[in-house]
Design an enzyme around this catalytic site. Structure first.
Site, PDB file in Angstrom:
ATOM      1  N   ARG A   1      58.836  45.651  55.853  1.00 33.14           N
ATOM      2  CA  ARG A   1      58.296  44.983  57.027  1.00 33.14           C
ATOM      3  C   ARG A   1      56.796  45.183  57.156  1.00 33.14           C
ATOM      4  NH1 ARG A   1      63.204  44.713  60.258  1.00 33.14           N
ATOM      5  NH2 ARG A   1      62.891  43.739  62.261  1.00 33.14           N
TER       6      ARG A   1
ATOM      7  N   ARG B   1      72.005  43.525  72.282  1.00 38.10           N
ATOM      8  CA  ARG B   1      71.158  44.654  71.877  1.00 38.10           C
ATOM      9  C   ARG B   1      70.095  44.896  72.933  1.00 38.10           C
ATOM     10  NH1 ARG B   1      69.320  43.600  65.780  1.00 38.10           N
ATOM     11  NH2 ARG B   1      67.325  44.206  66.681  1.00 38.10           N
TER      12      ARG B   1
ATOM     13  N   ARG C   1      58.215  41.912  69.841  1.00 44.16           N
ATOM     14  CA  ARG C   1      58.770  41.933  68.475  1.00 44.16           C
ATOM     15  C   ARG C   1      58.258  40.753  67.659  1.00 44.16           C
ATOM     16  NH1 ARG C   1      64.731  41.955  69.567  1.00 44.16           N
ATOM     17  NH2 ARG C   1      65.004  41.940  67.307  1.00 44.16           N
TER      18      ARG C   1
ATOM     19  N   LYS D   1      68.581  36.753  59.207  1.00 45.79           N
ATOM     20  CA  LYS D   1      68.607  37.634  58.023  1.00 45.79           C
ATOM     21  C   LYS D   1      69.939  38.364  57.913  1.00 45.79           C
ATOM     22  CE  LYS D   1      65.080  40.085  59.468  1.00 45.79           C
ATOM     23  NZ  LYS D   1      64.855  39.364  60.751  1.00 45.79           N
TER      24      LYS D   1
ATOM     25  N   ARG E   1      72.437  36.584  71.193  1.00 38.88           N
ATOM     26  CA  ARG E   1      73.026  37.441  70.148  1.00 38.88           C
ATOM     27  C   ARG E   1      73.910  38.518  70.780  1.00 38.88           C
ATOM     28  NH1 ARG E   1      69.468  39.964  65.372  1.00 38.88           N
ATOM     29  NH2 ARG E   1      68.187  40.822  67.053  1.00 38.88           N
TER      30      ARG E   1
HETATM   31  P1  ADP Z   1      65.886  42.002  63.747  1.00 34.22           P
HETATM   32  O1  ADP Z   1      67.087  41.783  62.849  1.00 34.22           O
HETATM   33  O2  ADP Z   1      66.094  41.397  65.086  1.00 34.22           O
HETATM   34  O3  ADP Z   1      64.612  41.604  63.117  1.00 34.22           O
HETATM   35  P2  ADP Z   1      66.251  44.778  63.059  1.00 34.22           P
HETATM   36  O4  ADP Z   1      67.646  45.146  63.354  1.00 34.22           O
HETATM   37  O5  ADP Z   1      65.909  44.482  61.651  1.00 34.22           O
HETATM   38  O6  ADP Z   1      65.829  43.557  64.005  1.00 34.22           O
HETATM   39  O7  ADP Z   1      65.265  45.918  63.568  1.00 34.22           O
HETATM   40  C1  ADP Z   1      65.355  46.465  64.861  1.00 34.22           C
HETATM   41  C2  ADP Z   1      64.220  47.483  65.053  1.00 34.22           C
HETATM   42  O8  ADP Z   1      64.370  48.546  64.107  1.00 34.22           O
HETATM   43  C3  ADP Z   1      62.821  46.938  64.830  1.00 34.22           C
HETATM   44  O9  ADP Z   1      62.277  46.340  65.992  1.00 34.22           O
HETATM   45  C4  ADP Z   1      62.062  48.216  64.440  1.00 34.22           C
HETATM   46  O10 ADP Z   1      61.778  49.014  65.573  1.00 34.22           O
HETATM   47  C5  ADP Z   1      63.104  48.959  63.610  1.00 34.22           C
HETATM   48  N1  ADP Z   1      63.028  48.621  62.170  1.00 34.22           N
HETATM   49  C6  ADP Z   1      63.995  48.038  61.425  1.00 34.22           C
HETATM   50  N2  ADP Z   1      63.602  47.905  60.150  1.00 34.22           N
HETATM   51  C7  ADP Z   1      62.334  48.421  60.085  1.00 34.22           C
HETATM   52  C8  ADP Z   1      61.372  48.576  59.048  1.00 34.22           C
HETATM   53  N3  ADP Z   1      61.615  48.143  57.791  1.00 34.22           N
HETATM   54  N4  ADP Z   1      60.190  49.142  59.365  1.00 34.22           N
HETATM   55  C9  ADP Z   1      59.917  49.594  60.605  1.00 34.22           C
HETATM   56  N5  ADP Z   1      60.778  49.476  61.626  1.00 34.22           N
HETATM   57  C10 ADP Z   1      61.986  48.897  61.383  1.00 34.22           C
HETATM   58  P1  ADP Z   2      68.061  38.576  62.216  1.00 30.83           P
HETATM   59  O1  ADP Z   2      68.854  39.594  61.418  1.00 30.83           O
HETATM   60  O2  ADP Z   2      67.089  37.827  61.358  1.00 30.83           O
HETATM   61  O3  ADP Z   2      67.414  39.172  63.420  1.00 30.83           O
HETATM   62  P2  ADP Z   2      70.697  37.480  62.979  1.00 30.83           P
HETATM   63  O4  ADP Z   2      71.387  37.218  61.696  1.00 30.83           O
HETATM   64  O5  ADP Z   2      71.128  38.650  63.778  1.00 30.83           O
HETATM   65  O6  ADP Z   2      69.077  37.476  62.760  1.00 30.83           O
HETATM   66  O7  ADP Z   2      70.830  36.150  63.870  1.00 30.83           O
HETATM   67  C1  ADP Z   2      70.282  36.103  65.181  1.00 30.83           C
HETATM   68  C2  ADP Z   2      71.259  35.381  66.108  1.00 30.83           C
HETATM   69  O8  ADP Z   2      71.308  34.000  65.763  1.00 30.83           O
HETATM   70  C3  ADP Z   2      72.706  35.883  66.022  1.00 30.83           C
HETATM   71  O9  ADP Z   2      73.262  35.806  67.300  1.00 30.83           O
HETATM   72  C4  ADP Z   2      73.370  34.911  65.049  1.00 30.83           C
HETATM   73  O10 ADP Z   2      74.756  34.752  65.357  1.00 30.83           O
HETATM   74  C5  ADP Z   2      72.622  33.607  65.342  1.00 30.83           C
HETATM   75  N1  ADP Z   2      72.435  32.768  64.144  1.00 30.83           N
HETATM   76  C6  ADP Z   2      72.316  33.152  62.847  1.00 30.83           C
HETATM   77  N2  ADP Z   2      72.133  32.086  62.043  1.00 30.83           N
HETATM   78  C7  ADP Z   2      72.110  30.999  62.856  1.00 30.83           C
HETATM   79  C8  ADP Z   2      71.952  29.581  62.635  1.00 30.83           C
HETATM   80  N3  ADP Z   2      71.769  29.082  61.407  1.00 30.83           N
HETATM   81  N4  ADP Z   2      71.978  28.769  63.713  1.00 30.83           N
HETATM   82  C9  ADP Z   2      72.155  29.262  64.965  1.00 30.83           C
HETATM   83  N5  ADP Z   2      72.312  30.568  65.236  1.00 30.83           N
HETATM   84  C10 ADP Z   2      72.287  31.434  64.192  1.00 30.83           C
END
Ligand code: ADP
Ligand code: ADP
Ligand code: ZN
Length: 214
Positions: free
Chosen positions: A88, A160, A171, A13, A127
């Site tokens: 979410r 992270r 998660r 994302k 990541r």
């Molecule tokens: P990822 O990209 O790996 O899905 P995020 O960076 O979006 O993780 O979120 C990291 C953490 O921040 C989540 O595990 C949650 O604790 C919190 N968080 C982020 N966005 C939301 C949301 N919309 N609602 C509730 N908690 C959130």
């Molecule tokens: P999210 O915000 O959904 O948690 P991220 O954009 O942070 O996901 O991506 C998660 C990890 O996967 C990062 O380390 C990113 O560099 C890697 N990544 C993102 N897109 C791809 C892809 N298409 N193929 C392989 N790795 C990816």
């Protein structure tokens, strides 16, 4: 252009949201990035959010909705935005819909990025994030030019805390229980598009562009 990106942790994302923001000149609103910044500066909000984030639980809806309502009233949101990691929960989606309708606005696209569990774990494992500018990398799939250092600003890259082996399974479970129901919530709306999230970052971006423009 008002867009929501849905998908499990690690689906890509943030990566795709950054590319959309650049191409379409809209801000990327990432509740995760906003929360991590609040934790870093040890604000009241950061202190409240931290224990949930450390466990891989969702931060309470009320705190998140306040953040988003504030963002909607920022000047740069007038042209639209790309929501990365919000909503979410169904509660958040309902509150968002009502905040939008008060403003006479609506969401143009909800894009769900689909990736299976093993690949999500590989992505989260590798990541690395820049604590300065928030750019994400992957040690194998999207490495920086110089190992361990951000391309954009030269800051040291770190994993992270919540990408640890202890926290990731929770998660993914929280996603399945609390966020996945949003797919059904949006499916009937006429703006929902599912995108296969497996492939290179550029390939996925082409699919996302098609979903945005189609
Ligand atoms: P990822 O990209 O790996 O899905 P995020 O960076 O979006 O993780 O979120 C990291 C953490 O921040 C989540 O595990 C949650 O604790 C919190 N968080 C982020 N966005 C939301 C949301 N919309 N609602 C509730 N908690 C959130
Ligand atoms: P999210 O915000 O959904 O948690 P991220 O954009 O942070 O996901 O991506 C998660 C990890 O996967 C990062 O380390 C990113 O560099 C890697 N990544 C993102 N897109 C791809 C892809 N298409 N193929 C392989 N790795 C990816
Ligand atoms: Zn950086």
């Amino acid at each position: 252009m008002r867009v929501i990106l849905l998908g499990p942790p690690g689906a890509g994302k943030g990566t795709q949201a950054g590319m959309i923001a650049e191409k379409y000149h809209v801000p990327q609103i990432s509740t995760g990035d906003i929360l991590r910044e609040e934790v870093k500066i040890e604000s009241e909000l950061g202190k409240q959010a931290k224990s949930y984030m450390d466990k891989g639980e969702l931060v309470p809806d009320k705190l998140i909705i306040d953040i988003i309502v504030k963002q909607l009233d920022e000047d740069d949101s007038g042209n639209g935005y790309i929501m990365d990691g919000f909503p979410r929960t169904v509660n958040q989606a309902v509150a968002f819909a009502s905040a939008l309708s008060e403003r006479g606005e609506q969401v143009d696209r909800v894009i769900s990025i689909e990736v299976e569990r093993d690949e999500l774990i590989r992505r989260l494992n590798g990541r690395r994030t820049c604590t300065e500018c928030g750019v994400r990398y992957h040690i194998h799939f999207d490495p920086p030019r110089k190992e361990g250092v951000c391309n954009e600003c030269g800051t040291k890259l770190i994993p992270r805390d919540d990408d640890s082996e202890e926290t990731v399974p929770n998660r993914l479970e929280v996603y399945r229980k609390q966020t996945e129901p949003l797919i059904d919530y949006y499916k009937g709306s006429g703006v929902f598009e599912a995108v296969d999230g497996v492939g290179s970052i550029e390939e996925i971006f082409k699919r996302v562009e098609k979903a945005l423009e189609g």
